[in-house]
Design an enzyme around this catalytic site. Structure first.
Site, PDB file in Angstrom:
ATOM      1  N   CYS A 107      -5.109  -1.006  -7.079  1.00 42.70           N
ATOM      2  CA  CYS A 107      -3.872  -1.220  -6.306  1.00 42.70           C
ATOM      3  C   CYS A 107      -3.682  -2.697  -6.009  1.00 42.70           C
ATOM      4  O   CYS A 107      -2.580  -3.224  -6.125  1.00 42.70           O
ATOM      5  CB  CYS A 107      -3.855  -0.381  -5.031  1.00 42.70           C
ATOM      6  SG  CYS A 107      -4.987  -0.917  -3.730  1.00 42.70           S
ATOM      7  N   GLU A 150      -5.921  -6.153   5.781  1.00 43.41           N
ATOM      8  CA  GLU A 150      -6.127  -4.845   5.150  1.00 43.41           C
ATOM      9  C   GLU A 150      -6.985  -4.995   3.907  1.00 43.41           C
ATOM     10  O   GLU A 150      -7.881  -4.184   3.642  1.00 43.41           O
ATOM     11  CB  GLU A 150      -4.769  -4.218   4.808  1.00 43.41           C
ATOM     12  CG  GLU A 150      -4.827  -2.721   4.532  1.00 43.41           C
ATOM     13  CD  GLU A 150      -5.348  -2.392   3.150  1.00 43.41           C
ATOM     14  OE1 GLU A 150      -5.902  -1.301   2.979  1.00 43.41           O
ATOM     15  OE2 GLU A 150      -5.215  -3.226   2.227  1.00 43.41           O
ATOM     16  N   CYS A 189       0.853  -1.196   0.000  1.00 39.18           N
ATOM     17  CA  CYS A 189       0.000   0.000   0.000  1.00 39.18           C
ATOM     18  C   CYS A 189       0.888   1.246   0.000  1.00 39.18           C
ATOM     19  O   CYS A 189       1.764   1.376   0.847  1.00 39.18           O
ATOM     20  CB  CYS A 189      -0.883  -0.034   1.239  1.00 39.18           C
ATOM     21  SG  CYS A 189      -1.739   1.521   1.551  1.00 39.18           S
ATOM     22  N   TYR A 243      -9.550  -0.273  -5.024  1.00 44.61           N
ATOM     23  CA  TYR A 243      -9.010  -1.571  -4.606  1.00 44.61           C
ATOM     24  C   TYR A 243      -8.864  -2.560  -5.756  1.00 44.61           C
ATOM     25  O   TYR A 243      -8.053  -3.475  -5.680  1.00 44.61           O
ATOM     26  CB  TYR A 243      -9.879  -2.151  -3.473  1.00 44.61           C
ATOM     27  CG  TYR A 243      -9.359  -1.753  -2.110  1.00 44.61           C
ATOM     28  CD1 TYR A 243      -9.167  -0.418  -1.796  1.00 44.61           C
ATOM     29  CD2 TYR A 243      -9.034  -2.701  -1.146  1.00 44.61           C
ATOM     30  CE1 TYR A 243      -8.672  -0.043  -0.557  1.00 44.61           C
ATOM     31  CE2 TYR A 243      -8.547  -2.333   0.090  1.00 44.61           C
ATOM     32  CZ  TYR A 243      -8.372  -1.001   0.386  1.00 44.61           C
ATOM     33  OH  TYR A 243      -7.878  -0.639   1.607  1.00 44.61           O
ATOM     34  N   GLU A 253      -0.290   1.703   9.587  1.00 44.04           N
ATOM     35  CA  GLU A 253      -1.485   2.386  10.093  1.00 44.04           C
ATOM     36  C   GLU A 253      -1.260   2.930  11.497  1.00 44.04           C
ATOM     37  O   GLU A 253      -0.489   2.367  12.269  1.00 44.04           O
ATOM     38  CB  GLU A 253      -2.681   1.423  10.107  1.00 44.04           C
ATOM     39  CG  GLU A 253      -3.379   1.283   8.768  1.00 44.04           C
ATOM     40  CD  GLU A 253      -2.611   0.487   7.724  1.00 44.04           C
ATOM     41  OE1 GLU A 253      -1.837  -0.426   8.109  1.00 44.04           O
ATOM     42  OE2 GLU A 253      -2.756   0.776   6.521  1.00 44.04           O
ATOM     43  N   THR A 312      -4.130   4.894   7.508  1.00 44.08           N
ATOM     44  CA  THR A 312      -3.057   4.520   6.592  1.00 44.08           C
ATOM     45  C   THR A 312      -2.221   5.739   6.200  1.00 44.08           C
ATOM     46  O   THR A 312      -2.770   6.743   5.763  1.00 44.08           O
ATOM     47  CB  THR A 312      -3.665   3.891   5.327  1.00 44.08           C
ATOM     48  OG1 THR A 312      -4.441   2.759   5.702  1.00 44.08           O
ATOM     49  CG2 THR A 312      -2.597   3.470   4.341  1.00 44.08           C
ATOM     50  N   CYS A 314      -3.663   7.411  -1.556  1.00 41.79           N
ATOM     51  CA  CYS A 314      -5.008   7.478  -2.141  1.00 41.79           C
ATOM     52  C   CYS A 314      -6.068   7.869  -1.117  1.00 41.79           C
ATOM     53  O   CYS A 314      -7.147   8.338  -1.499  1.00 41.79           O
ATOM     54  CB  CYS A 314      -5.393   6.130  -2.740  1.00 41.79           C
ATOM     55  SG  CYS A 314      -4.023   5.069  -3.121  1.00 41.79           S
ATOM     56  N   HIS A 338     -12.813   5.184  -2.687  1.00 38.51           N
ATOM     57  CA  HIS A 338     -11.754   4.299  -2.177  1.00 38.51           C
ATOM     58  C   HIS A 338     -12.018   2.846  -2.572  1.00 38.51           C
ATOM     59  O   HIS A 338     -11.088   2.085  -2.835  1.00 38.51           O
ATOM     60  CB  HIS A 338     -11.619   4.458  -0.663  1.00 38.51           C
ATOM     61  CG  HIS A 338     -10.234   4.147  -0.193  1.00 38.51           C
ATOM     62  ND1 HIS A 338      -9.116   4.812  -0.650  1.00 38.51           N
ATOM     63  CD2 HIS A 338      -9.756   3.199   0.649  1.00 38.51           C
ATOM     64  CE1 HIS A 338      -8.040   4.300  -0.096  1.00 38.51           C
ATOM     65  NE2 HIS A 338      -8.386   3.321   0.696  1.00 38.51           N
TER      66      HIS A 338
HETATM   67 FE1  SF4 Z   1      -3.398   1.653   0.008  1.00 39.61          FE
HETATM   68 FE2  SF4 Z   1      -4.773   0.705  -2.058  1.00 39.61          FE
HETATM   69 FE3  SF4 Z   1      -5.980   2.192  -0.169  1.00 39.61          FE
HETATM   70 FE4  SF4 Z   1      -4.235   3.268  -1.923  1.00 39.61          FE
HETATM   71  S1  SF4 Z   1      -6.246   2.357  -2.386  1.00 39.61           S
HETATM   72  S2  SF4 Z   1      -4.354   3.662   0.265  1.00 39.61           S
HETATM   73  S3  SF4 Z   1      -2.744   1.625  -2.124  1.00 39.61           S
HETATM   74  S4  SF4 Z   1      -5.040   0.145   0.103  1.00 39.61           S
HETATM   75 FE    FE Z   2      -6.269   0.534   2.260  1.00 41.73          FE
END
Ligand code: SF4
Ligand code: FE
Length: 486
Positions: free
Chosen positions: A301, A445, A100, A298, A259, A191, A104, A294
């Site tokens: 990423c 996570e 991660c 996912y 985190e 995060t 974001c 968000h």
């Molecule tokens: Fe992390 Fe993915 Fe969330 Fe971005 S979208 S903060 S890389 S878990």
């Molecule tokens: Fe995350």
């Protein structure tokens, strides 16, 4: 001054003085502390990519506020193309870091607050939108990293914020002054908090009239007086503390974002950084827009991570002499299929994006929820297949100390060699990478980040237009629609 490079990002963090604790001890420099440094390097990739010609188009954007070239992580989505570029950018960053990269969260918070502040002003005649644009212009100009702070502790979950025995279980405005507000409470699981520059506070859930003081959005520096962060432990983090590079698995970037719990102990925020103050009627929209953005991420990423995992087990199979096995090829095929399916849903919810009243574009919320929900299955299935192919080896590997031991090093060399000519260290390293990417904290996570699976199921049913579907079926058997009946 605008941060442009990795080293400038590191230097900018050194100039801040946030109060951070890890295992009961104050952390000095997050860029060098073994518990935080890998995560700082992962976030730094968001800066580095903008300087690589191949990715510049994804990693940068043109600010609609100033016309300047800015980091995409500070951009307000202006069209569907922006939404799709974000997805592509996140997949590349997932591939480069295998973890991660954290930035974001603030990116999505910025986009959610922007459109909601506009709508609050329209309904209530407030001045949040201009304030927010002023704050955002500075974030863009200086290229700062923002942590989006949403999740409250929630105390007794059968009670509303205002009904809690301890009123601080939800972050609230504890005082309103002529020059600003004072906030008290905490945000959990944040995060990238310890290596951000600013915190963007948002409400954690839809509030009611009794919860006006909990209906707050505002921004503040990470080292504002009264802010304390407590950095969380992760699976196998003691390996990082010992700086055992082979045993860490992903020594450069860590296995998950890093985190922290952020505590706000009566923290002052000036009015110019307050973007919601009591407008409980917009809390639900703000939470939902943030969550949808968000959740859309996912499938991007995590797909990048799955690309790495697929590559790791494929390489391990090669250096163990198993790559040609039909079951191996079939499982690798399944891993690729699941990864691309997830990516498709990230692209789909972006392609179906629409403008909000403010002009900022939102992803399709139904498809974004489906995307994240699929992550909680497909990422786990891909990890299961990776562990299946890697074998028990990844759970029983001797340590780096044994590999380098005068007494038993030659035994580790002898009995952990696969295909001859391939250094045993390579085999151990790739095994450790697979272990790190399929282990405890990383997979937790993936399940709960951007909201737990049940949160997506609630929204999928709510947005599922069940009555319309019932009428489709009724029409086919000659019945009138239910609306016409009543
Ligand atoms: Fe992390 Fe993915 Fe969330 Fe971005 S979208 S903060 S890389 S878990
Ligand atoms: Fe995350």
């Amino acid at each position: 001054m605008k941060i442009q490079t990795t080293s400038q990002y590191m230097d900018s963090l050194k100039k801040l003085s946030p109060v951070i604790y890890y295992k009961g001890v104050r952390v000095g420099d997050v860029t060098t502390h073994p518990a935080t440094a890998p995560h700082v390097r992962a976030a730094a990739m968001t800066y580095a990519l903008a300087n690589i010609e191949e990715y510049e188009n994804l990693a940068t954007a043109t600010s609609h506020l100033t016309g300047n070239t800015i980091s995409r992580f500070t951009h307000i989505h202006q069209n569907v193309e922006d939404l799709i570029k974000k997805v592509k950018l996140l997949r590349v960053l997932g591939q480069k870091t295998a973890t991660c990269f954290q930035r974001c969260v603030g990116f999505d918070g910025i986009n959610a607050v922007y459109s909601v502040a506009y709508e609050i002003d329209k309904k209530h005649g407030t001045g949040y939108f201009e304030r927010f644009k002023n704050w955002l212009t500075r974030i863009q100009d200086e290229n700062l990293m923002v942590v989006g702070a949403m999740t409250d502790p929630k105390g007794d979950r059968s009670k509303k914020p205002s009904e809690q025995t301890d009123l601080d279980q939800y972050l609230r405005i504890s005082e309103r002054r002529s020059d600003g507000i004072v906030i008290r409470g905490a945000k959990l699981h944040m995060t990238g908090a310890v290596n951000s520059h600013e915190i963007l506070v948002m409400p954690t859930t839809a509030m009611d009239e009794a919860s006006r003081d909990y209906s707050v959005a505002c921004a503040l520096p990470v080292d504002a007086p009264g802010v304390t962060m407590i950095y969380g432990r992760q699976a196998n983090d003691s390996r990082r503390d010992l700086k055992e590079s082979i045993d860490v698995g992903n020594p450069s970037f860590g296995s998950v974002g890093g985190e922290a719990t952020i505590v706000f102990n009566d923290v002052f925020v000036p009015w110019e950084n307050v973007f919601m103050d009591g407008e409980y009627d917009f809390t639900g929209d703000l939470v939902y827009r943030f969550a949808a953005h968000h959740r859309a991420n996912y499938g991007a990423c995590k797909t990048g991570l799955m690309d790495v995992l697929t590559g790791a087990v494929s390489y391990l199979s090669q250096i163990q002499g198993a790559a040609k096995g039909s079951h191996v090829r079939d499982k690798i095929t399944e891993m690729i299929h699941l990864s691309e399916t997830l990516y498709s849903s990230s692209i789909a919810c972006s392609a179906e994006g629409r403008p909000t009243d403010s002009g900022a574009f939102m992803v399709d919320t139904m498809l974004a929820n489906v995307c994240k929900h699929n992550v909680t299955r497909f990422h786990f299935e891909v990890a299961r297949l990776a562990v299946d192919l890697a074998g028990g080896f990844i759970a029983t590997l001797p340590s780096e100390h044994d590999l380098h031991s005068e007494d038993v090093g030659h035994l580790v060399e002898k009995y952990f060699t696969g295909v001859s000519g391939v250094p045993v260290e390579d085999r151990i390293k790739i095994g450790r990478l697979i272990e790190a990417m399929t282990g405890g904290t990383a997979m937790v996570e993936s399940m709960h980040g951007a909201g737990s699976p049940q949160a997506q199921r609630v929204m999928i049913l709510r947005e599922g237009k069940l009555e319309e579907k019932i009428n489709l079926a009724r029409a086919l058997i000659g019945l009138s629609s239910k609306d016409e009946q009543t």
